[in-house]
Design an enzyme around this catalytic site. Structure first.
Site, mmCIF file in Angstrom:
data_model
loop_
_atom_site.group_PDB
_atom_site.id
_atom_site.type_symbol
_atom_site.label_atom_id
_atom_site.label_comp_id
_atom_site.label_asym_id
_atom_site.label_seq_id
_atom_site.Cartn_x
_atom_site.Cartn_y
_atom_site.Cartn_z
ATOM 1 N N GLN A 364 4.654 -5.846 8.659
ATOM 2 C CA GLN A 364 4.832 -5.277 7.323
ATOM 3 C C GLN A 364 3.498 -5.266 6.609
ATOM 4 O O GLN A 364 2.749 -6.246 6.657
ATOM 5 C CB GLN A 364 5.856 -6.084 6.521
ATOM 6 C CG GLN A 364 6.230 -5.427 5.206
ATOM 7 C CD GLN A 364 7.595 -5.879 4.708
ATOM 8 O OE1 GLN A 364 8.279 -6.639 5.379
ATOM 9 N NE2 GLN A 364 7.976 -5.426 3.543
ATOM 10 N N GLY A 365 3.171 -4.142 5.966
ATOM 11 C CA GLY A 365 1.922 -4.008 5.234
ATOM 12 C C GLY A 365 2.166 -3.744 3.767
ATOM 13 O O GLY A 365 3.288 -3.872 3.268
ATOM 14 N N PHE A 367 2.246 -0.987 2.081
ATOM 15 C CA PHE A 367 2.999 0.185 1.671
ATOM 16 C C PHE A 367 4.166 0.496 2.604
ATOM 17 O O PHE A 367 4.727 1.577 2.542
ATOM 18 C CB PHE A 367 2.084 1.404 1.579
ATOM 19 C CG PHE A 367 0.938 1.193 0.646
ATOM 20 C CD1 PHE A 367 1.156 0.987 -0.700
ATOM 21 C CD2 PHE A 367 -0.362 1.159 1.117
ATOM 22 C CE1 PHE A 367 0.106 0.780 -1.570
ATOM 23 C CE2 PHE A 367 -1.414 0.955 0.252
ATOM 24 C CZ PHE A 367 -1.187 0.756 -1.094
ATOM 25 N N GLY A 368 4.519 -0.413 3.487
ATOM 26 C CA GLY A 368 5.651 -0.125 4.352
ATOM 27 C C GLY A 368 5.774 -1.094 5.515
ATOM 28 O O GLY A 368 5.015 -2.050 5.632
ATOM 29 N N LYS A 384 6.276 3.779 11.563
ATOM 30 C CA LYS A 384 5.792 3.258 10.287
ATOM 31 C C LYS A 384 6.634 3.868 9.167
ATOM 32 O O LYS A 384 6.637 5.079 8.971
ATOM 33 C CB LYS A 384 4.320 3.599 10.086
ATOM 34 C CG LYS A 384 3.710 3.043 8.806
ATOM 35 C CD LYS A 384 2.233 3.391 8.746
ATOM 36 C CE LYS A 384 1.582 2.859 7.476
ATOM 37 N NZ LYS A 384 0.148 3.212 7.408
ATOM 38 N N ASP A 481 -10.626 0.400 5.547
ATOM 39 C CA ASP A 481 -9.762 -0.788 5.679
ATOM 40 C C ASP A 481 -9.761 -1.300 7.120
ATOM 41 O O ASP A 481 -8.717 -1.650 7.664
ATOM 42 C CB ASP A 481 -8.329 -0.462 5.228
ATOM 43 C CG ASP A 481 -7.516 -1.734 4.966
ATOM 44 O OD1 ASP A 481 -8.119 -2.773 4.647
ATOM 45 O OD2 ASP A 481 -6.277 -1.687 5.085
#
Length: 674
Positions: A364-365, A367-368, A384, A481
């Site tokens: 899990q990041g 934004f999703g 994703k 990133d």
């Protein structure tokens, strides 16, 4: 892809902004009112019944909301795998609330009734039922009492209240089944209780019932709700059944404009009216704020406007129109055109991931969430799923589609398709069996699997991927990133850079850009980017240097402190290398032999060159790759690395601002310069 804001057309964007808010779900992470899961029989993952069920459920939100709040259907030709489904929304709610409620309930089904062949889930505004048996037009009475009613206010005159309640339910039941009822099988209204209270009620049947069956169901529900009141003596209650439901409250809980109500003299504003007035005021305030926002945007520098024009030109060359001509309803066909992506059906993805089961969650990041999936042809994929409510997530999604569709390299993760359906934003990637690099270099149990040869190949592979982005691809891309979490490993431990949601495209002659929205992960962001919003290819070089030093040491750059000196990982590496103790920096589990010692020390040297404070002093990725692959190239002496943690902590202690030190993995936005 950056989301382009046209400052010349604020009204259009304001309408889009309001539309996003108006389509928000009816609830957030709340449990349904009640769930009926017999669980007498279950279906298997990837079974025909499961596929039919997912397809049926997928059709319910739009079909029900557009069919007067009720819809039933079947899916599947084989009687042994046929699914019967039904959805009912409360008769007083609008299409948007109906759609969102059913969508939420469908998301609850796998959690509440996993793999069940039969289930019914009730929410405040809707209910969904499915079964492997035909239940249409059959009255089934169950009489369930949701636990949410246990805290209602007690009634002081129970005998009078019971009589009024009986009269109200009788009256509403008659209205619901009358031939001239505007809202078929639904009625709501009110009656006064004494001089101080008003009792509000609502009754409803599923629209497939006959009038006699509806009357019978409501009669039984009336008996149950009167019995419920006599036991609880509360001013609110509800009875839920498969075929009908009854509810009463001491406040108007239904929408007045769509309801049948008794005439009354109460002229006080009600909750619905207050909500409408509040909504209008909010729209006006948002309009004023948005107008001011647009005015400020017009005052920005010419550099920023040129940057927006450049991004807008890229949108005109977007891959999205190409996607529309490459729809994949099977999840297993490949494109011949590298610039096209498969637009996969949501049903296929839900079946592949078992409706986004937690058991298939890979990570899990910000934004999703990423899930493992298996397509119908057996191919494994990574899905994703971007957050529905994240505006930033929508921008990331489009950015990633455009970038990855145009980028093809062995050290970049391959995007197989995407899905834009029912408010879902899904990206389907090739599945990387060894997941991400951080799970090896920071896991002491798995760390021994990275011998020096494997580690060096990973370092070189990452460098090649960045070089392609910076110089060799059709676009000049800054990743922004890069970190071990975003480096995936295939079954042969080959690295592939992933997650291009924050990436930016540069023009042919553009070398540097400035942004007010700093995105990325602390510890991996170059100082000029974190402090001033300036980014370039040298920003990625800095991130690469940090990742390289993490691979060598087995330690995270963030949260790494030596208690005595309060040093960061970078300054720790610098001090050891500068005092000819570079091998003390290397993780003991890396298994370095005597032949590799010079190669390892050279990698530390290259890493320190990449993390120098002045971006101009850092090498390009082409030079980095050359020095990694050719030992004869002489390396200059590095200067002290940037981001001395001690200095940041000292500054933070004299400021009310939050510290720049953060937990690894958290992506932050809007970092202010000190």
């Amino acid at each position: 892809m950056k989301m382009i804001i046209n400052t010349e057309a604020p009204v259009g964007l304001l309408l889009l902004f309001l539309l996003l808010f108006s389509t928000h779900g009816t609830r957030a992470d709340e449990l349904p009112l009640y769930t009926i899961c017999p669980n007498t029989t279950t279906y298997k993952h990837n079974s025909t019944y499961g596929f039919n069920l997912h397809k049926l459920l997928q059709s319910l939100p739009s079909k029900t909301s557009s069919s007067h709040n009720y819809y039933n259907t079947t899916e599947g030709d084989d009687p042994s795998n046929q699914v019967y489904g039904q959805a009912l929304c409360r008769g007083d709610i609008n299409i948007t609330v109906c759609y969102n409620c059913i969508q939420d309930v469908i998301q609850d089904i796998p959690k509440q009734c996993p793999y069940g062949n039969d289930a019914t889930i009730f929410d405040e505004f809707c209910q969904v039922r499915y079964s492997n048996q035909d239940f249409f037009s059959s009255m089934v009475y169950t009489g369930k009492y949701p636990p949410w009613n246990t805290s209602k206010q007690n009634v002081t005159t129970p005998d009078m209240f019971a009589e009024v309640l009986r009269a109200l339910i009788t009256k509403l039941s008659s209205e619901a089944i009358s031939s001239d009822s505007v809202n078929n099988m639904f009625a709501s209204g009110e009656l006064t209780v004494g001089k101080t209270h008003t009792l509000y009620g609502l009754v409803q049947c599923t629209k497939d019932l006959s009038k006699d069956s509806c009357e019978t169901c409501l009669e039984r529900a009336k008996g149950d709700i009167l019995g419920y009141f006599s036991r609880r003596n509360t001013g609110g209650g509800i009875v839920l059944t498969h075929s009908c439901n009854v509810r009463y409250e001491l406040y108007r809980f239904y929408q007045q404009a769509l309801s049948h109500q008794s005439a009354g003299n109460d002229k006080k504003p009600h909750m619905t009216e207050i909500a409408v007035i509040s909504s209008v005021l909010i729209v006006v305030v948002l309009g004023v704020l948005f107008g001011f926002f647009c005015y400020c945007k017009r005052r920005r520098s010419k550099t920023y406007r040129d940057q927006v024009k450049s991004d807008h030109a890229l949108l005109q060359d977007s891959v999205v129109p190409a996607i529309l001509f490459s729809r994949n309803t099977h999840g297993n066909k490949q494109n011949n055109n590298q610039d096209q992506l498969n637009l996969m059906d949501l049903t296929i993805i839900k079946v592949a991931t078992d409706n986004f089961s937690d058991l298939n969650k890979l990570g899990q990041g910000g934004f999703g969430t990423v899930y493992k999936g298996t397509l119908l042809d057996g191919k494994e994929v990574a899905v994703k799923r971007l957050s529905r409510t994240s505006w930033q997530g929508s921008e990331e999604f489009m950015n990633e589609i455009i970038l990855i569709a145009k980028l093809q390299h062995r050290n970049l993760v391959r995007l197989l398709g995407c899905c834009l359906e029912d408010r879902e934003k899904l990206l389907i990637y090739e599945f990387m069996s060894n997941r991400s690099l951080d799970q090896f270099i920071f896991d002491r149990a798995r760390r021994p699997q990275l011998d020096w040869t494997t580690s060096f190949n990973i370092i070189v592979g990452i460098a090649r991927g960045l070089l392609y982005l910076h110089e060799d691809s059709r676009l000049k891309v800054i990743h922004r990133d890069l970190k071990p979490n975003n480096v995936l490993l295939d079954n042969e431990m080959n690295p592939k850079i992933s997650d291009f949601g924050m990436a930016r495209i540069f023009g042919e002659n553009q070398n540097q850009a400035n942004t007010r929205r700093v995105v990325g992960t602390h510890g991996y962001m170059a100082p000029e980017y974190a402090m001033e919003g300036l980014f370039s290819v040298k920003s990625d070089v800095y991130s690469f240097g940090v990742v390289l030093l993490e691979i060598l040491s087995g330690k995270r750059c963030t949260g790494f402190y030596l208690t005595e000196h309060a040093q960061s990982l970078l300054t720790y590496a610098w001090n050891l290398w500068n005092t000819n103790r570079g091998m003390d920096f290397i993780d003991l589990l890396l298994q370095i032999d005597s032949c590799s010692k010079l190669e390892v020390l050279r990698c530390i040297h290259i890493g320190l060159l990449c993390v120098q404070e002045d971006a101009a002093d850092r090498p390009t990725m082409s030079h980095v790759l050359s020095t990694l692959e050719t030992e004869s190239i002489e390396l200059p002496r590095p200067t002290q690395p940037a981001f001395s943690v001690g200095k940041i902590l000292i500054r933070a202690s004299h400021s009310t601002s939050s510290s720049l030190c953060s937990v690894n993995g958290i992506t932050l936005s809007g970092v202010s310069a000190r």
